[in-house]
Scaffold this motif. Structure first.
Motif, PDB file in Angstrom:
ATOM      1  N   LYS A  87      32.440  37.565  31.462  1.00 36.71           N
ATOM      2  CA  LYS A  87      32.959  36.280  30.959  1.00 36.71           C
ATOM      3  C   LYS A  87      33.173  36.427  29.463  1.00 36.71           C
ATOM      4  O   LYS A  87      32.345  37.012  28.773  1.00 36.71           O
ATOM      5  CB  LYS A  87      31.945  35.172  31.221  1.00 36.71           C
ATOM      6  N   ARG A 124      33.547  47.471  33.006  1.00 32.69           N
ATOM      7  CA  ARG A 124      33.913  46.572  34.101  1.00 32.69           C
ATOM      8  C   ARG A 124      35.371  46.110  33.995  1.00 32.69           C
ATOM      9  O   ARG A 124      36.038  45.905  34.995  1.00 32.69           O
ATOM     10  CB  ARG A 124      32.964  45.369  34.139  1.00 32.69           C
ATOM     11  N   MET A 184      35.545  40.985  41.973  1.00 33.90           N
ATOM     12  CA  MET A 184      34.567  40.898  40.890  1.00 33.90           C
ATOM     13  C   MET A 184      34.446  39.472  40.364  1.00 33.90           C
ATOM     14  O   MET A 184      33.420  39.076  39.820  1.00 33.90           O
ATOM     15  CB  MET A 184      34.939  41.865  39.756  1.00 33.90           C
ATOM     16  N   GLN A 185      35.506  38.701  40.531  1.00 32.06           N
ATOM     17  CA  GLN A 185      35.488  37.287  40.149  1.00 32.06           C
ATOM     18  C   GLN A 185      34.660  36.452  41.104  1.00 32.06           C
ATOM     19  O   GLN A 185      34.467  35.262  40.878  1.00 32.06           O
ATOM     20  CB  GLN A 185      36.917  36.730  40.167  1.00 32.06           C
ATOM     21  N   GLY A 186      34.248  37.057  42.230  1.00 30.37           N
ATOM     22  CA  GLY A 186      33.425  36.312  43.173  1.00 30.37           C
ATOM     23  C   GLY A 186      34.187  35.812  44.382  1.00 30.37           C
ATOM     24  O   GLY A 186      33.723  34.907  45.084  1.00 30.37           O
ATOM     25  N   ARG A 198      31.387  45.897  42.901  1.00 26.85           N
ATOM     26  CA  ARG A 198      30.707  44.699  43.399  1.00 26.85           C
ATOM     27  C   ARG A 198      30.031  43.955  42.237  1.00 26.85           C
ATOM     28  O   ARG A 198      29.312  42.992  42.434  1.00 26.85           O
ATOM     29  CB  ARG A 198      29.648  45.077  44.440  1.00 26.85           C
ATOM     30  N   ALA A 199      30.270  44.426  41.012  1.00 22.73           N
ATOM     31  CA  ALA A 199      29.657  43.795  39.838  1.00 22.73           C
ATOM     32  C   ALA A 199      30.425  42.526  39.475  1.00 22.73           C
ATOM     33  O   ALA A 199      31.521  42.285  39.972  1.00 22.73           O
ATOM     34  CB  ALA A 199      29.665  44.767  38.668  1.00 22.73           C
ATOM     35  N   HIS A 200      29.831  41.714  38.606  1.00 26.74           N
ATOM     36  CA  HIS A 200      30.516  40.495  38.174  1.00 26.74           C
ATOM     37  C   HIS A 200      31.487  40.790  37.051  1.00 26.74           C
ATOM     38  O   HIS A 200      31.198  41.570  36.152  1.00 26.74           O
ATOM     39  CB  HIS A 200      29.494  39.452  37.703  1.00 26.74           C
ATOM     40  N   TRP A 201      32.593  40.158  37.128  1.00 28.32           N
ATOM     41  CA  TRP A 201      33.592  40.267  36.060  1.00 28.32           C
ATOM     42  C   TRP A 201      33.039  39.640  34.790  1.00 28.32           C
ATOM     43  O   TRP A 201      32.434  38.561  34.863  1.00 28.32           O
ATOM     44  CB  TRP A 201      34.878  39.549  36.491  1.00 28.32           C
ATOM     45  N   ARG A 221      32.246  32.127  49.938  1.00 29.51           N
ATOM     46  CA  ARG A 221      33.037  32.300  48.718  1.00 29.51           C
ATOM     47  C   ARG A 221      34.500  31.945  48.991  1.00 29.51           C
ATOM     48  O   ARG A 221      34.953  32.011  50.127  1.00 29.51           O
ATOM     49  CB  ARG A 221      32.956  33.756  48.251  1.00 29.51           C
TER      50      ARG A 221
END
Length: 936
Positions: A865, A834, A69-71, A860-863, A32
């Motif tokens: 979109k 989130r 969260m953005q990866g 650790r979740a995804h932000w 990443r």
RNA sequence: GGGGCAGUGGCGGAACCAGGUAUACGCGCACGACUUAAAAUCGUGUCCCGAAAGGGAUGUGGGUUCGAUUCCCACCUGCCCCACCA
């Protein structure tokens, strides 16, 4: 019924859980994109944190959680800058060993930080006082030493009599020790000094690369480095081989140099002793200057003092004139060459001095044609009298005035032309250029009107007697008087008297002309612009153009116990020898007494078994260097160690350094602008030049948090009793509330006062978020859905730009709206949770895992979109203005044509009222926003 | 003396980057609901003048523009940094 929001239970539970799961542990085995997010690490002082300290940490915490969260693979470490005076002074005061004091303070700080729920990877914690860390601080010092960038010096340096140690220039503020506020003294002392000045130019020019640094920090650094372009020129001493080197930014004024000044401590003074006929006086002045404090010596507006060196003269290389030499404390020994050429006509300080000691003042630069506004002449007759004009007044308001001849410049005239024309008009007499004996620029003729850059000239009337001149056409009468009579005459105006006083040698009112212009009184250079003359005159006298910097070399020794030992050995046979790398670190010995000695020696000097060693080169007896490094040593490279904190073979592993550097986001106080941030840039560039790191600059983006003041508007301090401890706030309101409040107070970079009333706002907000759980359903109102997507966009953008206050405001708006609707879909709510997670990590984790039943941490979740399609609802509110004033608004469902918009606007009742009977000149239309009707 | 930044309700502030309904959001305050009562919570209101229509207001004065809190110029005030730096 939902259980009430219990912040204590929730926060303790999740902090423990995060620790156990290692949620914030960072690794490199990752594809990443990386983000290195860094806080300036604290000195763990004995007082613990107050609520102002974590402001920056909370911001980076939010930022790093968002990036994660953005990866992104995020490195967000923390450590301790624990060497140096604060820790040591604290230890002395509390009668404990600094090591113990530091351990205790670190434990306290760490627990305070943990309570706030910060996401540091504590496995990378570093401590500058750990031998495994300072081994590498010593190692970097040795690299500097080997490259000739560390040198020994015995120059007088700043000495703090209270801390009993030498200080760097940067550690002195307003002439006082930065740590304890004691006035510093100058003291000659054996010192290790780092040649930071060798990097001055690069430290300056590379500032331009730092696009993401705040402008004011960059400006502070530029000012601190303080580059001046000028020339170095040497002056001979008549009948001597010695020369005086001077630095000047105005070589164009060299012909106007009528004396020279050496700093009292200038070494040449000693060398000239046998030629100086008033040595006793000179020597007395030197001693006086030496014992004056820095503050006293450099006080602004203080009357200038000095002593002339009788018996020696310098030679002005431009015109070979002999000019006197002075010593005076307005010339500083440590700037430039410690000597100046004095040009009283063009330097305010030299002028003051020249007036006091009655030295000649010679104008060599005059404002050019475009710059001057008027010219005035005193005309001397062969009888020694002078001519004036008398203007008869006719009322109280307009009394009689006696003034010199002259007047305002006509367009395009030069000075002599202007003077001669004015004299012809007012005296009906022809004057020639040759009759001008003296010409000077001044603002002295300002008679209430704002006339800038006047010229004053002295004409000598050789062959025309006053009877040959006649009255001008404005009814003036000619007065012939001595200057003494004129000074006593009540009708002579005050500016005129100033001019007379000036010519009489009292020189009271004339200001130095420090601007640029045209060269006069300078031989072949006359008529050249001063800008061009700089190079030309420098070349003419064999000088060279060069730059000077205010930045001084970095005094790197402290005569104190609590610092990294400087890893050098003094051997009688081999000189100064570096400790071999395999013998690093040179550890601090455990001692009974570590108080500073005050003798200029470090307390380490008394410890014989530590001091006495063998020379690594000849194996003969030798002694260790006993000075220690300043507090700023460990912090000059710590950001590199976080990358690879346990590497025992290198200060940082090459591959890891390449992966993580440079620091993407660096947050810390503006007070470090001219110290830590300059020192770290210096070390980093050195490491870069020698191939140890891969970037030219260490910190890509820099942000400075504004201070948090006490509720009384003063700086938080025990002294004012206005300190707020974050532990108390966490107990009462919770860490999440504290975090939200600090970010909501105002713009991140602005200072703000702590307000015990306002903090309830963010707490209520969290309670509303909690209560919304009771309103969860399957349906989300479309308008609310649209608002949610707007909120995603707004919060994302605001976090990226450190605009946390408006991000929080946007989330509040969403919650208010959701409450109004009475229900919100689980999915929409989960999106919102989130968004809030970086700001309020505990409550959101409780909701995310505890209530919504997710297995993995929200951190650790995804932000989320945002969906632009959902934001555009199709409805627009059109503002209708008439002549720029808002008169009406209407709503439309979807995009309409400009014609339709105009038609609707004109048809509105409210609008008709304003447009009836008027010509419509023009209609301005901004799509989906506004119609502005302009009437005649 | 030189440089940097900022002036918006009772308060913290938003809109300023990219000119387009100034005062979002929060605090405080007032009134109301709930309560025996209080706290908490909820609701309503809250720039100024005016009954309204309307007018005025983003430190002051100018400029540009159909339109300026926003851009430009000058000034005033406040904060920060540097300062006898040749």
């Amino acid at each position: 019924m939902m259980a009430a929001y219990d912040h204590k239970k929730i926060e303790e539970k999740w902090q423990r859980q995060w620790d156990e799961e290692g949620v914030y542990i960072t690794t490199e085995k990752d594809t990443r994109p990386k983000r290195y997010i860094l806080d300036m690490f604290p000195y763990p002082s004995g007082d613990g944190l107050h609520v102002g300290h974590p402001k920056g940490y909370i911001a980076t915490d939010i930022y790093s959680r968002y990036q994660r969260m953005q990866g992104c693979n995020v490195l967000h470490p923390m450590g301790w800058d624990a060497f140096g005076l604060p820790a040591e002074n604290y230890a002395i005061k509390n009668k404990v060993h600094p090591r113990q004091a530091v351990e205790k303070n670190i434990a306290r700080y760490k627990s305070q930080l943990k309570k706030i729920g910060l996401d540091y990877d504590w496995e990378r914690e570093i401590n500058t006082t750990d031998p495994a860390y300072y081994k590498w601080t010593q190692w970097i010092f040795l690299q500097l030493f080997k490259k000739g960038l560390a040198y020994e010096s015995s120059e007088p340096i700043n000495w703090c009599p209270s801390c009993k140690t030498g200080l760097a220039n940067e550690d002195v503020q307003d002439g006082r020790c930065e740590r304890c506020d004691t006035f510093v003294e100058k003291k000659p002392l054996r010192q290790w000094v780092l040649r930071i000045t060798q990097y001055a130019e690069r430290l300056l020019t590379d500032i331009d690369e730092l696009a993401e640094w705040p402008e004011h920090i960059k400006e502070l650094q530029r000012n601190w480095i303080g580059k001046s372009d000028g020339a170095e020129i040497s002056f001979c001493i008549a009948g001597h081989n010695e020369k005086i080197q001077i630095f000047t930014t105005r070589p164009d004024t060299l012909f106007g140099a009528t004396y020279m000044v050496l700093a009292p401590e200038h070494p040449l003074v000693e060398k000239l002793q046998s030629d100086i006929t008033n040595w006793n006086e000179v020597d007395a002045y030197r001693h006086e200057a030496e014992h004056k404090g820095e503050i006293e010596r450099t006080a602004v507006g203080k009357e200038k003092t000095g002593v002339r060196l009788d018996g020696v003269m310098a030679v002005n290389p431009a015109n070979n004139e002999d000019i006197p030499i002075f010593i005076a404390d307005y010339v500083l020994g440590y700037y430039g060459t410690g000597a100046i050429m004095a040009v009283p006509a063009h330097d305010e300080r030299d002028l003051q001095f020249a007036k006091k000691y009655n030295l000649p003042i010679r104008q060599v630069v005059i404002p050019n044609k475009e710059q001057f506004e008027g010219a005035w002449a005193l005309i001397e007759t062969p009888r020694g009298t002078f001519l004036f004009q008398k203007r008869d007044g006719n009322a109280k308001k307009d009394p009689s005035k006696i003034v010199p001849f002259g007047g305002m410049r006509d367009e395009g005239e030069d000075i002599t032309f202007c003077l001669i024309r004015e004299l012809k008009e007012e005296l009906c007499a022809e004057f020639s250029k040759e009759q001008i004996r003296f010409l000077i620029a001044s603002d002295s003729m300002n008679d209430g009107e704002d006339i800038k850059n006047n010229f004053l000239a002295l004409f000598y009337l050789s062959d025309v007697s006053p009877t040959h001149v006649r009255l001008g056409d404005e009814g003036e009468a000619i007065m012939e008087m001595t200057l003494e009579d004129a000074l006593a005459h009540p009708d002579v105006t005050e500016p005129t008297k100033n001019i007379i006083r000036y010519f009489l040698g009292e020189k009271t009112m004339v200001k130095a002309y420090t601007g640029e212009g045209d060269i006069i009184n300078s031989g072949v250079f006359d008529g050249m612009t001063s800008t061009n003359a700089k190079d030309a005159i420098t070349e003419f006298v064999g000088g060279k153009m060069m730059a000077q910097y205010k930045l001084r070399d970095w005094v790197f020794s402290r005569q104190r116990y609590w610092g990294e030992p400087i890893p050098l050995i003094h051997c009688e046979a081999c000189g100064v020898v570096a400790v071999p790398e395999k013998d690093l670190p040179v550890t601090l010995p455990i001692v009974e007494r570590y108080e500073p000695t005050g003798t200029g020696e470090s307390p380490l000097a008394d410890i014989e078994e530590w001091v006495n060693t063998t020379c690594p080169e000849c194996c003969g007896p030798a002694k260790r260097e006993t000075n220690t490094m300043p507090q700023w040593a460990g912090s000059s490279w710590y950001y590199l160690r976080y990358i690879d904190p346990t590497n025992s073979a290198h200060f940082v592993g090459e591959a890891k350094e390449r992966y993580w550097m440079s620091v993407d986001m660096y947050v810390g106080g503006a007070e470090h602008a001219t110290r830590h941030l300059i020192y770290a840039r210096f070390w980093h560039k050195f490491l870069y030049d020698n191939g140890f790191v891969s970037t030219n600059e260490p910190f890509t983006t820099l942000k400075s948090p504004g201070l948090i003041y006490g509720a009384d508007g003063r700086k938080m301090s025990k002294r004012w009793g206005n300190v707020v401890n974050p532990d108390d706030v966490v107990d009462t309101y919770g860490a999440d509330t504290l975090r939200l409040y600090e970010m909501f107070m105002g713009p991140f970079a602005d200072a703000a006062a702590w307000n015990t009333e306002s903090i309830i706002g963010p707490r209520r907000f969290l309670e509303r978020v909690w209560r919304l759980l009771g309103a969860l359903g399957e349906y989300t109102d479309p308008a609310l859905e649209s608002l949610l997507h707007k909120t995603i966009e707004k919060v994302s953008e605001d976090i990226r730009n450190f605009r946390f206050n408006t991000a929080i405001s946007a989330m509040m708006i969403f919650v208010n709206e959701a409450e109004k609707k009475g229900t919100v879909g689980r999915e929409a709510y989960a999106v919102f949770v989130r968004l809030l997670a970086p700001f309020a990590p505990h409550i959101t984790e409780e909701i995310w895992r505890g209530v919504l039943g997710n297995a993995e941490s929200v951190h650790r979740a995804h932000w989320p979109k945002y969906d632009a399609g959902k934001i555009v609802s199709g409805a627009h509110i059109i503002t209708v203005q008439v002549n720029g004033k808002v008169r009406d608004v209407f709503e439309i469902d979807k995009d309409i044509s400009e014609d339709d918009a105009r038609r609707i606007a004109l048809a509105r009742e409210k609008i008709k009222k304003w447009t009836d009977g008027k010509d419509i000149k023009k209609i301005v239309y901004i799509k989906n926003k506004l119609v502005n009707i302009v009437t005649g």
